[in-house]
Design a protein around this motif. Sequence first.
Motif, mmCIF file in Angstrom:
data_model
loop_
_atom_site.group_PDB
_atom_site.id
_atom_site.type_symbol
_atom_site.label_atom_id
_atom_site.label_comp_id
_atom_site.label_asym_id
_atom_site.label_seq_id
_atom_site.Cartn_x
_atom_site.Cartn_y
_atom_site.Cartn_z
ATOM 1 N N TRP A 162 -8.266 -4.255 -7.240
ATOM 2 C CA TRP A 162 -7.410 -4.918 -6.253
ATOM 3 C C TRP A 162 -7.894 -4.624 -4.835
ATOM 4 O O TRP A 162 -7.957 -5.532 -3.986
ATOM 5 C CB TRP A 162 -5.975 -4.441 -6.426
ATOM 6 N N MET A 163 -8.263 -3.373 -4.557
ATOM 7 C CA MET A 163 -8.764 -3.027 -3.227
ATOM 8 C C MET A 163 -10.104 -3.691 -2.945
ATOM 9 O O MET A 163 -10.366 -4.119 -1.809
ATOM 10 C CB MET A 163 -8.865 -1.511 -3.090
ATOM 11 N N ARG B 225 -15.326 3.729 -3.482
ATOM 12 C CA ARG B 225 -14.880 3.052 -4.705
ATOM 13 C C ARG B 225 -15.767 3.435 -5.893
ATOM 14 O O ARG B 225 -15.286 3.662 -6.997
ATOM 15 C CB ARG B 225 -14.905 1.535 -4.508
ATOM 16 N N ARG C 148 -9.429 -7.326 -2.014
ATOM 17 C CA ARG C 148 -8.967 -7.428 -0.626
ATOM 18 C C ARG C 148 -10.109 -7.159 0.346
ATOM 19 O O ARG C 148 -10.193 -7.791 1.406
ATOM 20 C CB ARG C 148 -7.819 -6.452 -0.381
ATOM 21 N N PHE C 149 -10.999 -6.230 -0.012
ATOM 22 C CA PHE C 149 -12.144 -5.940 0.844
ATOM 23 C C PHE C 149 -13.062 -7.144 0.949
ATOM 24 O O PHE C 149 -13.506 -7.527 2.051
ATOM 25 C CB PHE C 149 -12.900 -4.740 0.278
ATOM 26 N N GLU D 65 -10.007 5.098 4.582
ATOM 27 C CA GLU D 65 -8.913 4.554 5.394
ATOM 28 C C GLU D 65 -9.009 5.021 6.840
ATOM 29 O O GLU D 65 -8.661 4.278 7.764
ATOM 30 C CB GLU D 65 -7.577 4.976 4.792
ATOM 31 N N GLN E 170 -10.239 8.390 -0.697
ATOM 32 C CA GLN E 170 -9.467 7.265 -0.174
ATOM 33 C C GLN E 170 -9.130 7.447 1.300
ATOM 34 O O GLN E 170 -9.241 6.508 2.096
ATOM 35 C CB GLN E 170 -8.181 7.119 -0.997
ATOM 36 N N TYR F 146 0.825 -1.211 0.000
ATOM 37 C CA TYR F 146 0.000 0.000 0.000
ATOM 38 C C TYR F 146 0.862 1.265 0.000
ATOM 39 O O TYR F 146 0.440 2.308 -0.518
ATOM 40 C CB TYR F 146 -1.017 -0.006 1.150
ATOM 41 N N SER G 30 -6.251 -0.655 -9.629
ATOM 42 C CA SER G 30 -6.078 -0.420 -8.193
ATOM 43 C C SER G 30 -7.399 -0.554 -7.439
ATOM 44 O O SER G 30 -7.445 -1.133 -6.338
ATOM 45 C CB SER G 30 -5.472 0.967 -7.952
ATOM 46 N N GLN G 31 -8.490 -0.070 -8.023
ATOM 47 C CA GLN G 31 -9.802 -0.188 -7.372
ATOM 48 C C GLN G 31 -10.253 -1.642 -7.313
ATOM 49 O O GLN G 31 -10.830 -2.093 -6.315
ATOM 50 C CB GLN G 31 -10.840 0.652 -8.111
#
Length: 373
Positions: free
Chosen positions: A305-306, A256, A309-310, A225, A221, A194, A302-303
């Motif tokens: 990938w996040m 997102r 993970r979410f 976070e 973002q 990150y 990137s979105q």
Amino acid sequence: MAFRRRAKSHPLFSQEFLIHNHADIGFCLVLCVLVALMFEVTAKTAFLFILPQYNISVPTADSEIVLYHYGLKDLVTILFYIFIAIILHAVVQEYALDKINRRLHLSKVKHSKFNESGQLVAFHLTSVIWCLYVIVTEEYLSNPRSLWENYPHVHLPFQVKFFYLCQLAYWLHALPELYFQKVRKEEIPRQLQYISLYLVHIAGAYLLNLTRLGLILLLLQYVAEFFFHMARLFYFTDENNEKLFNAWAVVFVISRLFTLTLSVLVIAFGLARVENQVFDPERGNFNTLLFRMFVLLLVCFSQAWMMWRFIHFQLRRWREYRNEQSARKRAAAIAVHGKQQSKTVKRESGYHENGVVKAENGTSPRTKKLKSP
């Protein structure tokens, strides 16, 4: 060779000294730069470290305004603020997080994650307030067309450029902090991921003159976070407190969606309608079809990938919740079964049947005969 051996054995070059005194070293370097401002001979050099460079005066209807663009001298300014970030990191750690950790008595794993989330909560809260102030004062929200009109946005206001330099300095300072904070080897790859993502996106927006869009995306973002790390802090203080994770999940999904929508609106539609679509690095113009496709793919990747993970994080929480509920049900069933067994044992040791007391083997006890006088 002898000098090298003496240097390695000297306490100033030891690993323990660097780890425990890196903030003091940074403070001394910052103090040297500030002292250099007091002398005319060194003042010009000191200003390279403290103030953003490459300023120009642009005449307006009333007066003149000072705007900035980027260059190699920005690296010197970023280096100075890296030491500022190291000092602030140590201050938050010593005067806030260490005191809380002493009261909570956390394990080593939770202690490391608590420190990480505590530092990021302070940084994200500061960045959200600062970023929101810049966006409102520069009127980027009230005039959404300004996000792509008059591209390239080569000349930046002071507060926009200074914000980007400080952001780059913070995420660059996070790299040596992995060593100074003795982060576990298992955690280093995750944190490097990150940190690298933030550096790539912030530096990309700064160098490709997409600073206006980058400010709004950073705000979205950082808000998500902030909720996540606040939820982690409350979870470490009380493991039954998971309500903030639900709030973070809602904010994360909304951020997102807004990020993807705004990126497509600005890059695919806004910049595509700008008249000047020529690749000209000297003037800071990168508005070509290939450039727009590359930026959109980077944002979408990137979105995605996040989001992956979410989803993985939410599934893990759901499995842990199911396992916890099943464990509680098994414990309750065992407790009920144990109570039934204890009642059965008491009943077998002596109970009534048809008004007659039965013994342990089920036979009626004999009546005791009285002796005649």
